[in-house]
Design a protein around this motif. Structure first.
Motif, PDB file in Angstrom:
ATOM      1  N   LYS A   1     -49.959  -0.674 -66.526  1.00  0.00           N
ATOM      2  CA  LYS A   1     -51.188  -0.722 -65.755  1.00  0.00           C
ATOM      3  C   LYS A   1     -51.105   0.166 -64.520  1.00  0.00           C
ATOM      4  CE  LYS A   1     -54.119  -4.279 -63.908  1.00  0.00           C
ATOM      5  NZ  LYS A   1     -53.992  -5.518 -63.149  1.00  0.00           N
ATOM      6  N   GLY A   2     -49.930   0.300 -63.962  1.00  0.00           N
ATOM      7  CA  GLY A   2     -49.744   1.192 -62.812  1.00  0.00           C
ATOM      8  C   GLY A   2     -50.124   0.612 -61.465  1.00  0.00           C
ATOM      9  N   SER A   3     -50.498  -0.668 -61.425  1.00  0.00           N
ATOM     10  CA  SER A   3     -50.848  -1.279 -60.140  1.00  0.00           C
ATOM     11  C   SER A   3     -50.596  -2.784 -60.170  1.00  0.00           C
ATOM     12  CB  SER A   3     -52.320  -1.019 -59.816  1.00  0.00           C
ATOM     13  OG  SER A   3     -53.141  -1.654 -60.781  1.00  0.00           O
ATOM     14  N   VAL A   4     -50.590  -3.378 -58.987  1.00  0.00           N
ATOM     15  CA  VAL A   4     -50.398  -4.826 -58.883  1.00  0.00           C
ATOM     16  C   VAL A   4     -51.672  -5.532 -59.336  1.00  0.00           C
ATOM     17  CG1 VAL A   4     -50.041  -6.723 -57.240  1.00  0.00           C
ATOM     18  CG2 VAL A   4     -48.736  -4.599 -57.003  1.00  0.00           C
ATOM     19  N   ASP A   5     -51.520  -6.642 -60.057  1.00  0.00           N
ATOM     20  CA  ASP A   5     -52.687  -7.397 -60.527  1.00  0.00           C
ATOM     21  C   ASP A   5     -53.456  -7.984 -59.343  1.00  0.00           C
ATOM     22  OD1 ASP A   5     -51.858  -6.852 -63.105  1.00  0.00           O
ATOM     23  OD2 ASP A   5     -50.708  -8.710 -63.267  1.00  0.00           O
ATOM     24  N   GLN A   6     -54.776  -7.948 -59.485  1.00  0.00           N
ATOM     25  CA  GLN A   6     -55.673  -8.350 -58.404  1.00  0.00           C
ATOM     26  C   GLN A   6     -55.409  -9.776 -57.882  1.00  0.00           C
ATOM     27  OE1 GLN A   6     -59.763  -7.623 -59.578  1.00  0.00           O
ATOM     28  NE2 GLN A   6     -60.455  -8.807 -57.803  1.00  0.00           N
ATOM     29  N   ASP A   7     -55.166 -10.706 -58.800  1.00  0.00           N
ATOM     30  CA  ASP A   7     -55.028 -12.109 -58.402  1.00  0.00           C
ATOM     31  C   ASP A   7     -53.777 -12.410 -57.576  1.00  0.00           C
ATOM     32  OD1 ASP A   7     -57.400 -13.019 -59.519  1.00  0.00           O
ATOM     33  OD2 ASP A   7     -56.491 -13.310 -61.494  1.00  0.00           O
TER      34      ASP A   7
ATOM     35  N   CYS B   1     -43.620  -5.832 -68.003  1.00  0.00           N
ATOM     36  CA  CYS B   1     -44.511  -6.646 -67.215  1.00  0.00           C
ATOM     37  C   CYS B   1     -45.516  -5.697 -66.576  1.00  0.00           C
ATOM     38  CB  CYS B   1     -43.741  -7.467 -66.206  1.00  0.00           C
ATOM     39  SG  CYS B   1     -44.595  -9.028 -65.925  1.00  0.00           S
ATOM     40  N   CYS B   2     -46.410  -6.270 -65.788  1.00  0.00           N
ATOM     41  CA  CYS B   2     -47.532  -5.456 -65.332  1.00  0.00           C
ATOM     42  C   CYS B   2     -47.152  -4.504 -64.214  1.00  0.00           C
ATOM     43  CB  CYS B   2     -48.646  -6.367 -64.867  1.00  0.00           C
ATOM     44  SG  CYS B   2     -48.942  -7.666 -66.059  1.00  0.00           S
ATOM     45  N   ASP B   3     -46.279  -4.946 -63.343  1.00  0.00           N
ATOM     46  CA  ASP B   3     -45.901  -4.139 -62.187  1.00  0.00           C
ATOM     47  C   ASP B   3     -44.395  -3.998 -62.245  1.00  0.00           C
ATOM     48  OD1 ASP B   3     -45.198  -3.249 -59.608  1.00  0.00           O
ATOM     49  OD2 ASP B   3     -45.394  -5.264 -58.779  1.00  0.00           O
ATOM     50  N   GLY B   4     -43.907  -2.800 -62.421  1.00  0.00           N
ATOM     51  CA  GLY B   4     -42.467  -2.604 -62.539  1.00  0.00           C
ATOM     52  C   GLY B   4     -42.009  -2.945 -63.940  1.00  0.00           C
ATOM     53  N   ASP B   5     -40.740  -3.200 -64.097  1.00  0.00           N
ATOM     54  CA  ASP B   5     -40.231  -3.414 -65.447  1.00  0.00           C
ATOM     55  C   ASP B   5     -39.576  -4.768 -65.642  1.00  0.00           C
ATOM     56  OD1 ASP B   5     -38.273  -2.796 -63.762  1.00  0.00           O
ATOM     57  OD2 ASP B   5     -37.495  -1.080 -64.869  1.00  0.00           O
ATOM     58  N   GLY B   6     -40.149  -5.759 -65.002  1.00  0.00           N
ATOM     59  CA  GLY B   6     -39.779  -7.148 -65.279  1.00  0.00           C
ATOM     60  C   GLY B   6     -38.303  -7.424 -65.151  1.00  0.00           C
ATOM     61  N   ASP B   7     -37.749  -8.055 -66.172  1.00  0.00           N
ATOM     62  CA  ASP B   7     -36.399  -8.560 -66.071  1.00  0.00           C
ATOM     63  C   ASP B   7     -35.322  -7.494 -66.099  1.00  0.00           C
ATOM     64  OD1 ASP B   7     -36.729 -11.242 -65.616  1.00  0.00           O
ATOM     65  OD2 ASP B   7     -37.171 -11.645 -67.706  1.00  0.00           O
ATOM     66  N   SER B   8     -35.706  -6.255 -66.115  1.00  0.00           N
ATOM     67  CA  SER B   8     -34.676  -5.221 -66.108  1.00  0.00           C
ATOM     68  C   SER B   8     -33.887  -5.271 -64.811  1.00  0.00           C
ATOM     69  CB  SER B   8     -35.290  -3.842 -66.290  1.00  0.00           C
ATOM     70  OG  SER B   8     -36.032  -3.503 -65.155  1.00  0.00           O
ATOM     71  N   ASP B   9     -34.470  -5.851 -63.770  1.00  0.00           N
ATOM     72  CA  ASP B   9     -33.731  -6.067 -62.526  1.00  0.00           C
ATOM     73  C   ASP B   9     -32.449  -6.820 -62.800  1.00  0.00           C
ATOM     74  OD1 ASP B   9     -35.905  -5.112 -61.083  1.00  0.00           O
ATOM     75  OD2 ASP B   9     -36.846  -7.085 -61.158  1.00  0.00           O
ATOM     76  N   VAL B  10     -32.617  -7.849 -63.612  1.00  0.00           N
ATOM     77  CA  VAL B  10     -31.495  -8.718 -63.878  1.00  0.00           C
ATOM     78  C   VAL B  10     -30.437  -7.973 -64.682  1.00  0.00           C
ATOM     79  CG1 VAL B  10     -30.804 -10.854 -64.993  1.00  0.00           C
ATOM     80  CG2 VAL B  10     -32.952 -10.749 -63.746  1.00  0.00           C
ATOM     81  N   GLN B  11     -30.899  -7.188 -65.648  1.00  0.00           N
ATOM     82  CA  GLN B  11     -29.952  -6.408 -66.437  1.00  0.00           C
ATOM     83  C   GLN B  11     -29.179  -5.449 -65.557  1.00  0.00           C
ATOM     84  OE1 GLN B  11     -31.574  -4.581 -70.026  1.00  0.00           O
ATOM     85  NE2 GLN B  11     -33.342  -5.895 -69.740  1.00  0.00           N
ATOM     86  N   GLU B  12     -29.893  -4.888 -64.593  1.00  0.00           N
ATOM     87  CA  GLU B  12     -29.260  -3.913 -63.722  1.00  0.00           C
ATOM     88  C   GLU B  12     -28.199  -4.569 -62.850  1.00  0.00           C
ATOM     89  OE1 GLU B  12     -30.998  -1.843 -60.086  1.00  0.00           O
ATOM     90  OE2 GLU B  12     -32.158  -1.163 -61.803  1.00  0.00           O
ATOM     91  N   LEU B  13     -28.553  -5.767 -62.354  1.00  0.00           N
ATOM     92  CA  LEU B  13     -27.608  -6.481 -61.504  1.00  0.00           C
ATOM     93  C   LEU B  13     -26.336  -6.807 -62.264  1.00  0.00           C
ATOM     94  CD1 LEU B  13     -29.892  -9.009 -59.658  1.00  0.00           C
ATOM     95  CD2 LEU B  13     -28.587  -7.178 -58.623  1.00  0.00           C
ATOM     96  N   TYR B  14     -26.503  -7.179 -63.521  1.00  0.00           N
ATOM     97  CA  TYR B  14     -25.348  -7.547 -64.316  1.00  0.00           C
ATOM     98  C   TYR B  14     -25.017  -6.462 -65.316  1.00  0.00           C
ATOM     99  CZ  TYR B  14     -25.734 -12.144 -62.263  1.00  0.00           C
ATOM    100  OH  TYR B  14     -25.786 -13.190 -61.392  1.00  0.00           O
ATOM    101  N   GLY B  15     -24.864  -5.252 -64.852  1.00  0.00           N
ATOM    102  CA  GLY B  15     -24.447  -4.167 -65.722  1.00  0.00           C
ATOM    103  C   GLY B  15     -23.047  -4.440 -66.235  1.00  0.00           C
ATOM    104  N   PRO B  16     -22.630  -3.716 -67.273  1.00  0.00           N
ATOM    105  CA  PRO B  16     -21.318  -3.979 -67.864  1.00  0.00           C
ATOM    106  C   PRO B  16     -20.175  -3.894 -66.854  1.00  0.00           C
ATOM    107  CG  PRO B  16     -22.379  -2.024 -68.848  1.00  0.00           C
ATOM    108  CD  PRO B  16     -23.375  -2.688 -67.971  1.00  0.00           C
ATOM    109  N   LEU B  17     -20.322  -3.050 -65.846  1.00  0.00           N
ATOM    110  CA  LEU B  17     -19.220  -2.870 -64.905  1.00  0.00           C
ATOM    111  C   LEU B  17     -19.007  -4.088 -64.019  1.00  0.00           C
ATOM    112  CD1 LEU B  17     -19.742   0.830 -63.917  1.00  0.00           C
ATOM    113  CD2 LEU B  17     -17.995  -0.140 -65.387  1.00  0.00           C
ATOM    114  N   ASP B  18     -20.060  -4.856 -63.824  1.00  0.00           N
ATOM    115  CA  ASP B  18     -19.915  -6.043 -62.987  1.00  0.00           C
ATOM    116  C   ASP B  18     -18.893  -6.996 -63.547  1.00  0.00           C
ATOM    117  OD1 ASP B  18     -21.609  -5.429 -61.039  1.00  0.00           O
ATOM    118  OD2 ASP B  18     -23.171  -6.859 -61.564  1.00  0.00           O
TER     119      ASP B  18
END
Lengths: 278, 278
Positions: free
Chosen positions: A22-28, B245-262
Motif C-alpha cells: 500500500k505504501g502508507s500507514v492505514d488511516q485508522d 503487512c500494510c506498512d513495512g514488512d511485518g514480522d521480518s523484524d523478528v527474523q532480522e533480530l534473530y539472524g543465524p549469527l545470533d
C-alpha cells in the motif's frame, strides 16, 4: 551510547521508503503511529489496522507459509459486503480462504521499560498475543497482536464449498470483528495516552509525594485524566476472562505480570489483583 | 539473589496442582516440558499441544471474549473425523465455531538471555507469534505461539450453516493443520536441543578458539551435532517467507533480530542474513 544507537535507528527507519504494498500507514491507526513516532523513545517499524482478505492457495493446510505464492483475491481495510466476497470467489481457481487479520503493530523501543509500558497497555486493551523481541544487538521490538481472528476455507480447486447464505453470514461476522477491532484500537490509543501521562507524572514526582491527583506536569494533568486511567483498569478485567489452556491457565501469566499496580501507581488503591503472586 | 527468587518461583510452580481442565501435560509435548523443567534456567507455566475445538457461544463476533460463558461441544488434541464434527454440531443451540488452536507454551526464564534463546528457537521453528513478557518484578515469560490457526463459524442459533461435504473438507483441513503443528513441535524440540548444546559449547570455549567443530564439551559433541544446527539454519529460511503487512514488512523484524549469527556462532560461516541491519 545506547540512546545514540536508538536515535540513529529511528532516523534511518523513518527516512526509508515505505515498502508495503500500500505504501502508507492505514488511516485508522495514523493517530497511533503519529503519537509513537513523535516520542523520542519509540518508533513504529510496521503496522496494519486490520483487514479482511481472501487468498487463493495451492496448499490449503499451509496458507500461512504459502502466502507469498498465492493470489490475493480480495483485500479490504474497511467493512465488506457479501457481494465483495462472491465476486472475489468467482476468480478462485485453487483453494480460497477468507481471513480476518486484526490490528498488528511493531514498535521499536529505546529501553526495556519503554517496551514494558507499551506491552502493558496492549494487554490491558485486549491485545493478548502481544510480546517483546529482544535482539542481541540491543534492538527491542514490541509487537501488538490480537487473538481476534477468522480463517475460513471457502473453495477447493476453484469450486465453492459454501452457499450464498453462508457468505452473507460470514461478511456480517467479519464486519463485527472489524468493529470490535476498531474499538480495541481506540482503547489502545486512549490507554497509551493515559499511561504516557502517568509515566511522566511518576518521573517528575518522587514516589512518596502525597496527593498526586492535583494538577501537575507540563500538560496540566487533572483528576479527570486520572479517572480515565481508572476506567481503563476496570475495563481490563472484563476483557480478560480466565484463559483456559490444557496445562495451567494460559495467558493469565501475562495478566499477572501486568497487574494494575505495575502501570497505575498513581491511580491505584482498589486492592490490585485478587490472585496471589506465584 | 535473582537466581534464588527464580528457583523459588520454579519450586513453587512445579509443586502446584495442575489447575487445567485436563489436569496433566499433553502427551505430544511431554518431552519438551520435561526437557525445559529439567534445566535450572527454565520452567513451564502453561502449555497446550494443539487442539480442535467447537464452542457454542451467544456472541459470534466475540467468541474469544466469550470463551468462558460458552458451551464446549467438542475438544480433541488428536485428529478428528467429520462424524465427530456432525455429532458435536447436533448439540449446538447457539452459534457454533470450530477452531484449530495450535501449540502454545509459556516458559518462565531465569535471565533475559535464556528467554532470547528460547525465542530464537521458537521463531526458527515456525512459531512466528512468539514473544517475551518482562514483568516489573523480574519475571520473564517466553510465550511460544503460532500464526497457524483456523476459526470457522458453523451454526447460527442452532441451525447448521454448511453442508456435510464442507464438514468433511474441514475435518481434513483441521487434521492437516494438526500434522503440520506436530512437525513444528518436533522441530522446536530438536532446535531447542541443538541450541542448548551450542550454548553450552560457547560457555566452555572462548570465542576465539579455532576449529570449534572438534569434539568438545561434556556430552561429546561431534561434527554431526553441529551439522544438525546447520540444517536448522537452512530450514528457517524456507519457513519464513517475507511477511506482508500494510506498512513495512511485518514480522521480518523478528527474523532480522534473530539472524543465524545470533544463535549459531559455532555453526556460522555462510554469511549471515542477506539484508543489511537497519
Amino acid at each position: 551510547m545506547m540512546d545514540k544507537t536508538f536515535s540513529q535507528w529511528k532516523q534511518q527507519c523513518l527516512s526509508k521508503v515505505d515498502l508495503s504494498k500500500k505504501g502508507s500507514v492505514d488511516q485508522d491507526i495514523e493517530h497511533i503511529v503519529t503519537l509513537l513516532n513523535g516520542l523520542e523513545q519509540f518508533f513504529t517499524t510496521s503496522s496494519c489496522s486490520g483487514r479482511i482478505i481472501i487468498i487463493d492457495t495451492a496448499a490449503p493446510g499451509d496458507s500461512d507459509v504459502q502466502k507469498q505464492n498465492c493470489i490475493w483475491l480480495f483485500v479490504s481495510h474497511q467493512k465488506c459486503t457479501a457481494d465483495d466476497l462472491v465476486s472475489a470467489l468467482d476468480r478462485s481457481s485453487k483453494d480460497a480462504v477468507l481471513k480476518f487479520e486484526p490490528f498488528v503493530l511493531h514498535v521499536q523501543c529505546r529501553k526495556l521499560e519503554d517496551a514494558q509500558l507499551v506491552h502493558s497497555v496492549a494487554i490491558n486493551s485486549g491485545f493478548r498475543n502481544s510480546g517483546l523481541t529482544v535482539g542481541k544487538t540491543g534492538k527491542i521490538i514490541m509487537a501488538v497482536r490480537s487473538t481476534h481472528g477468522l480463517e475460513v476455507p471457502l473453495s477447493h480447486e476453484g469450486k465453492l464449498l459454501v452457499g450464498q447464505d453462508y457468505l452473507h453470514f460470514l461478511a456480517q461476522l467479519a464486519n463485527q470483528k472489524m468493529e470490535e477491532n476498531l474499538r480495541r484500537i481506540n482503547r489502545f490509543y486512549q490507554n497509551l495516552q493515559s499511561a504516557l501521562t502517568t509515566e511522566k507524572l511518576q518521573l517528575q514526582d518522587p514516589p512518596d509525594t502525597q496527593e498526586p491527583q492535583h494538577t501537575i506536569g507540563q500538560q496540566g494533568t487533572t483528576k479527570e485524566e486520572l479517572s480515565k486511567t481508572g476506567v481503563y483498569k476496570r475495563r481490563r478485567r472484563r476483557d480478560h476472562p480466565q484463559a483456559d489452556c490444557c496445562d495451567g491457565d494460559g495467558d493469565s501469566d501475562v495478566q499477572e505480570l501486568y497487574g494494575p499496580l505495575d502501570l497505575l501507581i498513581l491511580g491505584g488503591g482498589d486492592g490490585g489483583t485478587s490472585s496471589p503472586p506465584v
